[in-house]
Write a protein that holds these residues in place. Sequence first.
Motif, short mmCIF file in Angstrom:
data_model
loop_
_atom_site.label_atom_id
_atom_site.label_comp_id
_atom_site.label_asym_id
_atom_site.label_seq_id
_atom_site.Cartn_x
_atom_site.Cartn_y
_atom_site.Cartn_z
N LYS A 170 -59.59 -25.21 -2.31
CA LYS A 170 -60.45 -25.75 -3.37
C LYS A 170 -60.18 -27.23 -3.64
O LYS A 170 -61.10 -28.02 -3.81
N ALA A 171 -58.89 -27.57 -3.69
CA ALA A 171 -58.49 -28.92 -4.08
C ALA A 171 -59.10 -29.97 -3.17
O ALA A 171 -59.37 -31.09 -3.59
N GLN A 172 -59.36 -29.60 -1.91
CA GLN A 172 -59.87 -30.58 -0.96
C GLN A 172 -61.34 -30.91 -1.19
O GLN A 172 -61.85 -31.89 -0.65
N MET A 173 -62.04 -30.08 -1.94
CA MET A 173 -63.47 -30.28 -2.14
C MET A 173 -63.81 -30.81 -3.53
O MET A 173 -64.98 -31.05 -3.84
N VAL A 174 -62.80 -31.02 -4.37
CA VAL A 174 -63.06 -31.43 -5.75
C VAL A 174 -63.83 -32.74 -5.82
O VAL A 174 -64.86 -32.85 -6.49
N ARG A 175 -63.36 -33.74 -5.11
CA ARG A 175 -64.02 -35.06 -5.18
C ARG A 175 -65.43 -35.01 -4.60
O ARG A 175 -66.35 -35.64 -5.13
N ILE A 176 -65.59 -34.28 -3.50
CA ILE A 176 -66.91 -34.18 -2.88
C ILE A 176 -67.86 -33.43 -3.81
O ILE A 176 -69.05 -33.77 -3.93
N GLY A 177 -67.32 -32.43 -4.52
CA GLY A 177 -68.12 -31.62 -5.46
C GLY A 177 -68.59 -32.41 -6.67
O GLY A 177 -69.52 -31.99 -7.37
N GLU A 178 -67.95 -33.52 -6.93
CA GLU A 178 -68.39 -34.35 -8.06
C GLU A 178 -69.68 -35.10 -7.72
O GLU A 178 -70.38 -35.58 -8.60
N ARG A 179 -69.98 -35.21 -6.41
CA ARG A 179 -71.14 -35.97 -5.99
C ARG A 179 -72.27 -35.09 -5.43
O ARG A 179 -73.43 -35.47 -5.48
N TYR A 180 -71.88 -33.91 -4.92
CA TYR A 180 -72.86 -33.01 -4.29
C TYR A 180 -72.75 -31.61 -4.88
O TYR A 180 -71.69 -31.22 -5.36
N GLU A 181 -73.83 -30.87 -4.78
CA GLU A 181 -73.79 -29.46 -5.17
C GLU A 181 -73.31 -28.67 -3.96
O GLU A 181 -74.01 -28.60 -2.94
N LEU A 182 -72.15 -28.08 -4.06
CA LEU A 182 -71.55 -27.43 -2.91
C LEU A 182 -71.84 -25.93 -2.91
O LEU A 182 -71.62 -25.25 -3.92
N LEU A 183 -72.32 -25.42 -1.79
CA LEU A 183 -72.45 -23.98 -1.60
C LEU A 183 -71.29 -23.57 -0.69
O LEU A 183 -71.32 -23.83 0.52
N ASP A 184 -70.30 -22.93 -1.28
CA ASP A 184 -69.06 -22.69 -0.54
C ASP A 184 -69.06 -21.32 0.13
O ASP A 184 -68.94 -20.29 -0.55
N GLY A 185 -69.20 -21.29 1.44
CA GLY A 185 -69.19 -20.05 2.20
C GLY A 185 -67.79 -19.48 2.37
O GLY A 185 -67.64 -18.35 2.82
N LYS A 186 -66.79 -20.26 2.04
CA LYS A 186 -65.38 -19.82 2.10
C LYS A 186 -64.98 -19.24 3.45
O LYS A 186 -64.19 -18.30 3.54
N GLY A 187 -65.59 -19.74 4.49
CA GLY A 187 -65.19 -19.34 5.84
C GLY A 187 -65.89 -18.09 6.34
O GLY A 187 -65.75 -17.73 7.51
N ARG A 188 -66.64 -17.43 5.47
CA ARG A 188 -67.39 -16.25 5.93
C ARG A 188 -68.76 -16.71 6.46
O ARG A 188 -69.23 -17.79 6.11
N PRO A 189 -69.42 -15.88 7.29
CA PRO A 189 -70.78 -16.24 7.72
C PRO A 189 -71.63 -16.50 6.48
O PRO A 189 -71.66 -15.66 5.57
N PRO A 190 -72.28 -17.66 6.43
CA PRO A 190 -73.00 -18.05 5.20
C PRO A 190 -73.96 -16.98 4.69
O PRO A 190 -74.12 -16.83 3.48
N ILE A 191 -74.55 -16.23 5.59
CA ILE A 191 -75.57 -15.26 5.17
C ILE A 191 -74.95 -14.10 4.37
O ILE A 191 -75.63 -13.42 3.62
N GLU A 192 -73.64 -13.94 4.50
CA GLU A 192 -72.96 -12.90 3.70
C GLU A 192 -72.81 -13.35 2.25
O GLU A 192 -72.63 -12.54 1.35
N THR A 193 -72.83 -14.66 2.03
CA THR A 193 -72.59 -15.19 0.69
C THR A 193 -73.87 -15.70 0.03
O THR A 193 -74.03 -15.66 -1.17
N PHE A 194 -74.81 -16.18 0.88
CA PHE A 194 -76.03 -16.77 0.34
C PHE A 194 -77.25 -16.09 0.95
O PHE A 194 -77.19 -15.55 2.07
N SER A 195 -78.36 -16.16 0.23
CA SER A 195 -79.59 -15.56 0.74
C SER A 195 -80.23 -16.51 1.75
O SER A 195 -79.96 -17.71 1.75
N ALA A 196 -81.09 -15.95 2.60
CA ALA A 196 -81.82 -16.76 3.57
C ALA A 196 -82.61 -17.85 2.85
O ALA A 196 -82.72 -18.98 3.32
N GLU A 197 -83.10 -17.52 1.68
CA GLU A 197 -83.87 -18.49 0.89
C GLU A 197 -82.99 -19.66 0.42
O GLU A 197 -83.43 -20.80 0.41
N GLN A 198 -81.76 -19.32 0.03
CA GLN A 198 -80.83 -20.38 -0.38
C GLN A 198 -80.47 -21.28 0.79
O GLN A 198 -80.29 -22.49 0.64
N LEU A 199 -80.33 -20.69 1.96
CA LEU A 199 -79.87 -21.46 3.13
C LEU A 199 -80.99 -22.32 3.72
O LEU A 199 -80.71 -23.38 4.29
#
Lengths: 315, 315
Positions: free
Chosen positions: B13-42
Amino acid sequence: MPHQVLIFSRFPKAQMVRIGERYELLDGKGRPPIETFSAEQLKPIRAMITAGGQAIPPVVLDMLPSLGAIICYGTGYDGIDFAETARRKIAVGNSPAANAASVADLAMTLMLATTRRLVAADDYVRSGGWSGAKPSPSMRPPLGMTGRKIGIYGMGEIGRKIAARCAVFETEVAYHSRSKHDVPYAYHASLAALAEWADILMVAVRAGADTQHAVDAGILKKLGPQGTIVNISRGSVIDQAALVAALESNVIAGAGLDVYAKEPHAPDTLTTLPNVVLTPHIGGHTVEAHIAMQDCVMANLDAFFSGKPLRYPVT
Amino acid sequence: MPHQVLIFSRFPKAQMVRIGERYELLDGKGRPPIETFSAEQLKPIRAMITAGGQAIPPVVLDMLPSLGAIICYGTGYDGIDFAETARRKIAVGNSPAANAASVADLAMTLMLATTRRLVAADDYVRSGGWSGAKPSPSMRPPLGMTGRKIGIYGMGEIGRKIAARCAVFETEVAYHSRSKHDVPYAYHASLAALAEWADILMVAVRAGADTQHAVDAGILKKLGPQGTIVNISRGSVIDQAALVAALESNVIAGAGLDVYAKEPHAPDTLTTLPNVVLTPHIGGHTVEAHIAMQDCVMANLDAFFSGKPLRYPVT
């Protein structure tokens, strides 16, 4: 017939092989010589080899009435009582700079290993912490070398070599020693000022009465909670109890130590700490450093037995 | 409204704090993105951050039809299939040199720790071996740095920094890379020739198909029984099974490894060896390297979302 030489300290056999090819060695193996040899055997002995850090009780010198030379294996000679040797007209020699590169290299090893938490990292991999993604506070990113302020205490052969090595790590280097040297590093007039400035304090000063506990609780406090200390000089330069207290209460961040107050011994209060890297006084302990130290010992003995001044006298 | 950025790999988490202040981050946490987010979100996602060493399956790219930029956190980009990104018109950026000093410093830490047997030495003090004068083969004097031949494989930013650091340790430095560079070190035309010459081989080459298992049993044999290898590049550059075999049978003397064939995993055959120092891929893992890498990631994202070419494109 080869000249006889008494070995006063306990040295590994391998370190005396080359010297033994040229001299007849009477090896006391670190015990009081009179326990191993008769007074008659000791009486004619003219030279002895010792570890410079080990004190030689006057009673030992009393048993050696012919002694004319004490040759220290290594750079240090803090065990020598120079009033006593002068009174007895005993010359003292050492191995100046013979192990400087080896000691400076270990100082760098300790500095890097302490700041990058190498021992904890190796254990994290070996114990399965990494593969198990086990959270570990010691695996949080540490401050690296770039831009760090490194203070060198002592600017002799070893201090210079440490400074040169540190500089290439993209750090700022400064130093304190009794006097200013012709070196390209900023000079601080006191150890306190150096510790106040530095992130990392490298202790490379010669041990002696004037540097006894030079690094005390006050100096450690000035080094500060992100601070690291490395000691490859002698344990006596640091107040070890104050250091343990500082490490336990995060007055400083970590320490890399090759030398201790009472060797061969590192107290449990130190060995149980996670924020230290500890080595068993191996600074000068490399193949090439031993060869160079043996060369110095033999050059000193050769000169002495030829009736010449020592090749590497301690003056 | 801030732009959305997908985080593909698992980052602390700590490594993304500064980047998250500038962008809206969708964090897949290393899993296939589709397991965490909908096709519509992606679907609308235009940029993603990844760890350069991690492969991105084409099926993931299929779920990201708007993707225009893949930004590698760090120097490496060996997980990227450039045929695939070119076909899909996806720009690839990285953080060149941002962690070079930090990685080079760890390479030095591993080299020094391995040759001076630091982990064994620390254990010898902590376990009471030293105070008990317990004989230990690992405490015999090792070869130090002075006069040693150090071969650097790869002469990019990291290789250059390793070379500069090694040189100040009073060693001889030479290198091999695809082409000759304007550097003050001897060039060897092949890795085999470098290994034949060197006492210590520092692997700093960029990973890729052309360097896969470049260090194999033959190269290790040329390095020889006094030889040490250090790898801070990628595990893929060394044939790990051959390395384990060489370490087990003293074909080489030791290894300092930060990277492995399958991360986060070092096999038991490695973790039980006494003549290795193992770190959990922490080369670029210092506070200042992370800040520099985050700066590069943000500079790349800022350029991309402004419609400009990436600030640090992989070309």
